[in-house]
Write a protein that holds these residues in place. Sequence first.
Motif, PDB file in Angstrom:
ATOM      1  N   LEU A 165       4.761  -7.220  15.081  1.00 29.73           N
ATOM      2  CA  LEU A 165       3.902  -8.256  15.276  1.00 29.73           C
ATOM      3  C   LEU A 165       2.527  -7.870  14.431  1.00 29.73           C
ATOM      4  O   LEU A 165       2.281  -6.795  13.909  1.00 29.73           O
ATOM      5  N   PRO A 166       1.834  -9.088  13.964  1.00 27.15           N
ATOM      6  CA  PRO A 166       0.553  -8.915  13.219  1.00 27.15           C
ATOM      7  C   PRO A 166      -0.386  -7.966  13.721  1.00 27.15           C
ATOM      8  O   PRO A 166      -0.608  -7.827  14.951  1.00 27.15           O
ATOM      9  N   ASP A 167      -1.218  -7.064  12.897  1.00 24.88           N
ATOM     10  CA  ASP A 167      -2.301  -6.383  13.178  1.00 24.88           C
ATOM     11  C   ASP A 167      -3.383  -7.463  14.139  1.00 24.88           C
ATOM     12  O   ASP A 167      -3.481  -8.388  13.803  1.00 24.88           O
ATOM     13  N   GLY A 168      -3.897  -6.700  15.202  1.00 24.72           N
ATOM     14  CA  GLY A 168      -4.719  -7.620  16.083  1.00 24.72           C
ATOM     15  C   GLY A 168      -4.207  -7.994  17.163  1.00 24.72           C
ATOM     16  O   GLY A 168      -4.895  -8.318  18.250  1.00 24.72           O
ATOM     17  N   VAL A 169      -2.729  -8.161  17.266  1.00 24.07           N
ATOM     18  CA  VAL A 169      -2.174  -8.515  18.636  1.00 24.07           C
ATOM     19  C   VAL A 169      -2.108  -7.494  19.459  1.00 24.07           C
ATOM     20  O   VAL A 169      -1.486  -6.418  19.210  1.00 24.07           O
ATOM     21  N   PRO A 170      -2.677  -7.507  20.682  1.00 22.41           N
ATOM     22  CA  PRO A 170      -2.678  -6.532  21.567  1.00 22.41           C
ATOM     23  C   PRO A 170      -1.301  -6.174  22.021  1.00 22.41           C
ATOM     24  O   PRO A 170      -0.606  -7.059  22.504  1.00 22.41           O
ATOM     25  N   VAL A 171      -0.799  -5.235  21.960  1.00 23.58           N
ATOM     26  CA  VAL A 171       0.742  -4.788  22.462  1.00 23.58           C
ATOM     27  C   VAL A 171       0.502  -3.437  23.304  1.00 23.58           C
ATOM     28  O   VAL A 171       0.230  -2.252  22.879  1.00 23.58           O
ATOM     29  N   LEU A 172       0.587  -3.457  24.594  1.00 21.70           N
ATOM     30  CA  LEU A 172       0.193  -2.266  25.546  1.00 21.70           C
ATOM     31  C   LEU A 172       1.459  -2.239  26.597  1.00 21.70           C
ATOM     32  O   LEU A 172       2.150  -3.256  26.854  1.00 21.70           O
ATOM     33  N   SER A 173       1.470  -1.142  27.246  1.00 21.73           N
ATOM     34  CA  SER A 173       2.149  -1.119  28.276  1.00 21.73           C
ATOM     35  C   SER A 173       1.487  -1.597  29.662  1.00 21.73           C
ATOM     36  O   SER A 173       0.496  -1.999  29.790  1.00 21.73           O
ATOM     37  N   ALA A 174       2.198  -1.699  30.715  1.00 17.16           N
ATOM     38  CA  ALA A 174       1.564  -2.232  32.008  1.00 17.16           C
ATOM     39  C   ALA A 174       0.353  -1.500  32.281  1.00 17.16           C
ATOM     40  O   ALA A 174      -0.745  -2.029  32.709  1.00 17.16           O
ATOM     41  N   THR A 175       0.371  -0.330  32.275  1.00 13.75           N
ATOM     42  CA  THR A 175      -0.737   0.514  32.703  1.00 13.75           C
ATOM     43  C   THR A 175      -2.108   0.406  31.694  1.00 13.75           C
ATOM     44  O   THR A 175      -2.975   0.179  32.071  1.00 13.75           O
ATOM     45  N   ASP A 176      -1.762   0.339  30.489  1.00 16.52           N
ATOM     46  CA  ASP A 176      -2.854   0.032  29.612  1.00 16.52           C
ATOM     47  C   ASP A 176      -3.539  -1.397  29.639  1.00 16.52           C
ATOM     48  O   ASP A 176      -4.696  -1.649  29.209  1.00 16.52           O
ATOM     49  N   ALA A 177      -2.572  -2.326  30.148  1.00 14.02           N
ATOM     50  CA  ALA A 177      -3.227  -3.727  29.770  1.00 14.02           C
ATOM     51  C   ALA A 177      -3.818  -4.007  31.220  1.00 14.02           C
ATOM     52  O   ALA A 177      -4.473  -4.965  31.237  1.00 14.02           O
ATOM     53  N   LYS A 178      -4.069  -3.180  32.411  1.00 14.08           N
ATOM     54  CA  LYS A 178      -4.683  -3.227  33.667  1.00 14.08           C
ATOM     55  C   LYS A 178      -6.151  -3.643  32.945  1.00 14.08           C
ATOM     56  O   LYS A 178      -6.928  -3.063  32.451  1.00 14.08           O
ATOM     57  N   GLY A 179      -6.630  -4.532  33.751  1.00 12.15           N
ATOM     58  CA  GLY A 179      -8.199  -5.119  33.836  1.00 12.15           C
ATOM     59  C   GLY A 179      -8.146  -5.831  32.406  1.00 12.15           C
ATOM     60  O   GLY A 179      -9.668  -6.414  32.622  1.00 12.15           O
ATOM     61  N   LEU A 180      -7.328  -6.202  31.660  1.00 16.16           N
ATOM     62  CA  LEU A 180      -7.743  -6.916  30.438  1.00 16.16           C
ATOM     63  C   LEU A 180      -7.083  -8.325  30.777  1.00 16.16           C
ATOM     64  O   LEU A 180      -6.160  -8.597  31.641  1.00 16.16           O
ATOM     65  N   GLU A 181      -7.377  -9.378  30.086  1.00 16.70           N
ATOM     66  CA  GLU A 181      -7.138 -10.775  30.071  1.00 16.70           C
ATOM     67  C   GLU A 181      -6.978 -11.307  28.784  1.00 16.70           C
ATOM     68  O   GLU A 181      -8.043 -11.268  27.814  1.00 16.70           O
ATOM     69  N   TRP A 182      -6.154 -12.213  28.673  1.00 18.68           N
ATOM     70  CA  TRP A 182      -6.020 -13.051  27.466  1.00 18.68           C
ATOM     71  C   TRP A 182      -5.527 -14.539  27.711  1.00 18.68           C
ATOM     72  O   TRP A 182      -5.280 -14.787  28.881  1.00 18.68           O
ATOM     73  N   ASP A 183      -5.548 -15.414  26.729  1.00 16.26           N
ATOM     74  CA  ASP A 183      -5.400 -16.893  27.042  1.00 16.26           C
ATOM     75  C   ASP A 183      -3.855 -16.922  27.415  1.00 16.26           C
ATOM     76  O   ASP A 183      -3.402 -17.540  28.066  1.00 16.26           O
ATOM     77  N   ALA A 184      -2.956 -16.151  26.467  1.00 13.05           N
ATOM     78  CA  ALA A 184      -1.713 -16.185  26.642  1.00 13.05           C
ATOM     79  C   ALA A 184      -1.078 -14.875  26.791  1.00 13.05           C
ATOM     80  O   ALA A 184      -1.526 -14.046  26.043  1.00 13.05           O
ATOM     81  N   ALA A 185      -0.014 -14.672  27.375  1.00 11.96           N
ATOM     82  CA  ALA A 185       0.590 -13.257  27.563  1.00 11.96           C
ATOM     83  C   ALA A 185       2.246 -13.323  27.540  1.00 11.96           C
ATOM     84  O   ALA A 185       2.874 -14.367  28.135  1.00 11.96           O
TER      85      ALA A 185
END
Length: 748
Positions: free
Chosen positions: A693-713
């Motif tokens: 994926l392009p640089d800047g796209v957040p790519v995370l495990s479920a644990t690290d994604a906790k508390g974050l929000e995006w327009d689309a997932a």
Amino acid sequence: MPQPATPYPSVTTVGASSDTTSATTSATTSATTSDAVDDAVAGALEEEQAALDAAWSRRATVLDELEVTLTAARPEDAAARARIARLRARRAELRAADHGLVFGRLDGDDGSVRRLGRVGLPGATEDDEPLVVDWRAAVARPFYTATPVDPQGVRRRRHVRTRGPEVVGVDDEPLDGGLDDSGLVGEGALLAALDERRTGRMGTAVATLQREQDDVVRADARTPLVVQGGPGTGKTVVALHRVAYLLFAQPHLAERGVLVLGPSTRFLDYIAQVLPALGETAVVSATCDTLVPGVRPTRAEGRDVAELKGRSSWLPALRRFVASLEPDDGPLALALDGEEHVLSAAQLAAARRGAVGAGSYHQARERVTERVHELLVDAVADRQAELLARAEEGFEDVLGQLDARLAAADDRAVPTGATGSDVDGVLSESDLEALRVRVAADRGVAAALDAWWPRRDPAAELARLLRDADLLAAHATDLTAADVARVVAEPAGGEDGWSSSDVPLLDALADLLGDPLDGAGDETGEDTRDGVFVAARAAARRDWAYGHVVVDEAQELSGMQWHMVVRRCPTRSVTAVGDIDQASSAHRQTDWGEAVGDALGDRWRRADLTICYRTPREVMELTVPVLRRAGSRNAPPRAVRSAPVAPWRAETDERTWPAVVSDAVAGMAGRYAGGTVGVVAPTTRLAALRDTLPDGVPVLSATDAKGLEWDAAVVVDPDGITAEPRGWNGLYVALTRCTQELGQIAVL
């Protein structure tokens, strides 16, 4: 966007341009002509623009007055310095209020009109009403809590949307009708905020706080508050606005600063601008891993060992270990001036009893050392008196005659200035004081006391405990032999480094041992301009006591980490927010009582956030079976929004899945230009995704994604996520990160 099924109060929204203008009118609203509507819109915008212009002008005047006052101020005493600090904080608060200087208005039944904003602005004279009321003030509360059923003296509530000094929209909400109470207020402003693009930074939300959220913000801080809220209920922003409110309502808290604990540095970056944007700068942000200055985890360890080390039972185990470090009962020989003096076991036992309740190991050591010095002074004085008594034996008659002659010749004697032992061998008070100084400075005495009751380094002592099976079994009595073997098998300290679960143990042991150096960490009278120095000083001190602590993603903390929190806020002014159903850490707590009971006891209360504002209803419906598989005891929050794009699912195989994900992300990025598309996947697939994926796209495990929000997932390989430890909880997290669109890509 389809209207939510829940009935809302009537809201009329007007705006200044096509991208900010909308109108939603209750079906019961009387029809009006187009010209009348246009006139009403223009009039509302013009009225609020004039009010905003006046607020900006008044702010500039107040800032100028503050500069003059601060330039003339002199920090002559503590009171003057405190006043200067308050003025600087006020200046910083006003400077930060560019956005949302005015965001609301309350029209009362009594004809009063109050405008609300990020900061309060006084009128031109002392007799004038405030031009803007601070959102944290008590009179502002109806803005968040009034409903048509309970209008609280408010006839109309108006949300004012601004962009810097420009009014771009107005939402009017009449509260004097007989509409049903939905639990929501300000629908137009709220949904406008929810539809904004996600930029990777959390924004403030004081204009759109809802009633149940406001109840949390203004809750009594004297009792620890645990807030349970599912995805999208606004837990984090509510907790941070609670900090701003408490610092306003209880300004003494700012003197000690506020600690905000988050689950990761990425999360702290995400929320970093919220409190400064609200004007609060005496804030330290940290994770549990960074709470001990100079210590950072460098070593991963198994979940089984992390669970063992996270148990609260380590606290009594460490207390027993520290008690064992104190010297055994027995006599102590000390040499002074080449002569040995032996202090008895009874004397030393009494000295140690006098140190009971001294606090830490080193505090007790210092207190006992002071007493031992006194005992040695007494021993030296007694020895000198004994030697003098022996020397006088057999010379009583001669000494008596000499005393008589000296007395008879007293009027002719020449004074020599000699006193104390120079005359009669008995030490005077000045002799004793000189002896005390000599004893305290004697290197031989100090070395003997160091050998008898040594100073201890927490890191060295913890490493020794964790590496010695016999020592560990003797003190950690709740661990089985197998548990002890698992702990000892993990390296600890020194070149091996520390793990995340070692940090709370090290913190607890450092607290029990205390500072071995007198006066270490004393506070200074340095400048605390705008609270920044308070934060820097607090962050550098392991033993700093904060005025308030906020714990986000609190369900992730182990028992020992909770004790770290309480240690930093002895008053227990704590706000903890989280979702027990999103827990992913190694500990086994499944409800809040299990999670916080050991550290907080029974002195805490729970609040629930039940409305999901972020995650669309169609997405939340997908989580019901997931929560059931996760063993949840809570009802999922009630979503109030519909998704503009229905959740979708695609299937691929091990050969083509990276390309399928890449295409999906590219399509979403086009649909949500200016926003963010995030990807959640099992840890085993993260490296491949980051390469694809392009640089800047957040790519995370479920644990690290906790508390974050995006327009689309995009959730990649949901089955792979559920196969991870506490995987159903992890899938619940992954599915609920979006505000607009969710895609799942199964890898078959």
